[in-house]
Design a protein around this motif. Sequence first.
Motif, PDB file in Angstrom:
ATOM      1  N   HIS A  71      56.633 -10.237  61.943  1.00  0.00           N
ATOM      2  CA  HIS A  71      56.767 -11.496  61.220  1.00  0.00           C
ATOM      3  C   HIS A  71      56.528 -11.331  59.721  1.00  0.00           C
ATOM      4  N   GLN A  72      55.683 -10.393  59.333  1.00  0.00           N
ATOM      5  CA  GLN A  72      55.460 -10.174  57.899  1.00  0.00           C
ATOM      6  C   GLN A  72      56.733  -9.676  57.221  1.00  0.00           C
ATOM      7  N   THR A  73      57.474  -8.801  57.881  1.00  0.00           N
ATOM      8  CA  THR A  73      58.734  -8.335  57.291  1.00  0.00           C
ATOM      9  C   THR A  73      59.738  -9.482  57.185  1.00  0.00           C
ATOM     10  N   ARG A  74      59.761 -10.376  58.178  1.00  0.00           N
ATOM     11  CA  ARG A  74      60.653 -11.543  58.115  1.00  0.00           C
ATOM     12  C   ARG A  74      60.245 -12.479  56.974  1.00  0.00           C
ATOM     13  N   ILE A  75      58.942 -12.636  56.767  1.00  0.00           N
ATOM     14  CA  ILE A  75      58.455 -13.498  55.684  1.00  0.00           C
ATOM     15  C   ILE A  75      58.858 -12.924  54.334  1.00  0.00           C
ATOM     16  N   VAL A  76      58.653 -11.621  54.154  1.00  0.00           N
ATOM     17  CA  VAL A  76      59.004 -10.973  52.882  1.00  0.00           C
ATOM     18  C   VAL A  76      60.503 -11.094  52.626  1.00  0.00           C
ATOM     19  N   GLU A  77      61.288 -10.883  53.658  1.00  0.00           N
ATOM     20  CA  GLU A  77      62.743 -10.992  53.530  1.00  0.00           C
ATOM     21  C   GLU A  77      63.140 -12.427  53.150  1.00  0.00           C
ATOM     22  N   SER A  78      62.523 -13.411  53.777  1.00  0.00           N
ATOM     23  CA  SER A  78      62.835 -14.822  53.483  1.00  0.00           C
ATOM     24  C   SER A  78      62.394 -15.216  52.077  1.00  0.00           C
ATOM     25  N   ILE A  79      61.239 -14.716  51.643  1.00  0.00           N
ATOM     26  CA  ILE A  79      60.767 -15.015  50.289  1.00  0.00           C
ATOM     27  C   ILE A  79      61.728 -14.441  49.254  1.00  0.00           C
ATOM     28  N   LYS A  80      62.193 -13.239  49.488  1.00  0.00           N
ATOM     29  CA  LYS A  80      63.125 -12.625  48.539  1.00  0.00           C
ATOM     30  C   LYS A  80      64.455 -13.367  48.493  1.00  0.00           C
ATOM     31  N   ARG A  81      64.919 -13.840  49.640  1.00  0.00           N
ATOM     32  CA  ARG A  81      66.154 -14.631  49.656  1.00  0.00           C
ATOM     33  C   ARG A  81      65.964 -15.961  48.940  1.00  0.00           C
ATOM     34  N   ALA A  82      64.829 -16.604  49.187  1.00  0.00           N
ATOM     35  CA  ALA A  82      64.550 -17.888  48.538  1.00  0.00           C
ATOM     36  C   ALA A  82      64.412 -17.716  47.028  1.00  0.00           C
ATOM     37  N   ARG A  83      63.842 -16.611  46.598  1.00  0.00           N
ATOM     38  CA  ARG A  83      63.749 -16.347  45.158  1.00  0.00           C
ATOM     39  C   ARG A  83      65.122 -16.151  44.550  1.00  0.00           C
ATOM     40  N   HIS A  84      65.972 -15.448  45.267  1.00  0.00           N
ATOM     41  CA  HIS A  84      67.327 -15.197  44.769  1.00  0.00           C
ATOM     42  C   HIS A  84      68.108 -16.506  44.613  1.00  0.00           C
ATOM     43  N   LEU A  85      67.865 -17.453  45.492  1.00  0.00           N
ATOM     44  CA  LEU A  85      68.538 -18.751  45.427  1.00  0.00           C
ATOM     45  C   LEU A  85      67.779 -19.773  44.594  1.00  0.00           C
ATOM     46  N   ALA A  86      66.716 -19.348  43.922  1.00  0.00           N
ATOM     47  CA  ALA A  86      65.892 -20.176  43.042  1.00  0.00           C
ATOM     48  C   ALA A  86      65.155 -21.287  43.785  1.00  0.00           C
ATOM     49  N   LEU A  87      64.829 -21.052  45.051  1.00  0.00           N
ATOM     50  CA  LEU A  87      64.005 -21.992  45.799  1.00  0.00           C
ATOM     51  C   LEU A  87      62.520 -21.694  45.589  1.00  0.00           C
ATOM     52  N   LEU A  88      62.217 -20.436  45.286  1.00  0.00           N
ATOM     53  CA  LEU A  88      60.851 -20.010  44.986  1.00  0.00           C
ATOM     54  C   LEU A  88      60.843 -19.266  43.661  1.00  0.00           C
ATOM     55  N   PRO A  89      59.738 -19.322  42.929  1.00  0.00           N
ATOM     56  CA  PRO A  89      59.669 -18.632  41.634  1.00  0.00           C
ATOM     57  C   PRO A  89      59.382 -17.139  41.794  1.00  0.00           C
ATOM     58  N   TYR A  90      59.835 -16.359  40.820  1.00  0.00           N
ATOM     59  CA  TYR A  90      59.500 -14.938  40.765  1.00  0.00           C
ATOM     60  C   TYR A  90      58.125 -14.746  40.143  1.00  0.00           C
ATOM     61  N   THR A  91      57.843 -15.483  39.067  1.00  0.00           N
ATOM     62  CA  THR A  91      56.560 -15.385  38.368  1.00  0.00           C
ATOM     63  C   THR A  91      56.078 -16.786  38.005  1.00  0.00           C
ATOM     64  N   ILE A  92      54.910 -16.854  37.400  1.00  0.00           N
ATOM     65  CA  ILE A  92      54.358 -18.143  36.984  1.00  0.00           C
ATOM     66  C   ILE A  92      55.246 -18.815  35.950  1.00  0.00           C
ATOM     67  N   GLN A  93      55.855 -18.009  35.100  1.00  0.00           N
ATOM     68  CA  GLN A  93      56.682 -18.561  34.030  1.00  0.00           C
ATOM     69  C   GLN A  93      57.919 -19.256  34.587  1.00  0.00           C
ATOM     70  N   HIS A  94      58.304 -18.906  35.827  1.00  0.00           N
ATOM     71  CA  HIS A  94      59.488 -19.499  36.425  1.00  0.00           C
ATOM     72  C   HIS A  94      59.173 -20.723  37.275  1.00  0.00           C
ATOM     73  N   VAL A  95      57.913 -21.107  37.365  1.00  0.00           N
ATOM     74  CA  VAL A  95      57.529 -22.262  38.179  1.00  0.00           C
ATOM     75  C   VAL A  95      58.070 -23.523  37.536  1.00  0.00           C
ATOM     76  N   ILE A  96      58.680 -24.365  38.349  1.00  0.00           N
ATOM     77  CA  ILE A  96      59.207 -25.632  37.870  1.00  0.00           C
ATOM     78  C   ILE A  96      58.081 -26.638  37.927  1.00  0.00           C
ATOM     79  N   ARG A  97      57.713 -27.169  36.804  1.00  0.00           N
ATOM     80  CA  ARG A  97      56.612 -28.121  36.737  1.00  0.00           C
ATOM     81  C   ARG A  97      57.162 -29.539  36.711  1.00  0.00           C
ATOM     82  N   ASP A  98      56.499 -30.413  37.451  1.00  0.00           N
ATOM     83  CA  ASP A  98      56.940 -31.818  37.516  1.00  0.00           C
ATOM     84  C   ASP A  98      56.404 -32.611  36.353  1.00  0.00           C
TER      85      ASP A  98
END
Length: 92
Positions: A65-92
């Motif tokens: 499951h950890q490998t699936r989580i890492v794979e999903s996080i990387k996909r979500a980052r690529h699609l801009a659903l999750l940030p790569y770094t703090i500077q990329h965090v979308i603030r409300d």
Amino acid sequence: MPRKQFNNNDKDKKKLKKTPSRKNCRFCIDSENIIDFKRPKLLSHFLTERCKIVPRRVTGNCQFHQTRIVESIKRARHLALLPYTIQHVIRD
């Protein structure tokens, strides 16, 4: 030179040292909990405040499951659903 003598207290301390209890994988326990890159809220639990992926020894996930989580996080980052770094965090 005299050799260092070990006290019995040193040996007792080593014996009394507790090993931490084994963490259980939350995805193995609850099979309905699905890992998907389209669920950024779930995946954000596996990121630190600096947006690094939390290692498996901390989360308690199994290797599968950890490998699936890492794979999903990387996909979500690529699609801009999750940030790569703090500077990329979308603030409300």
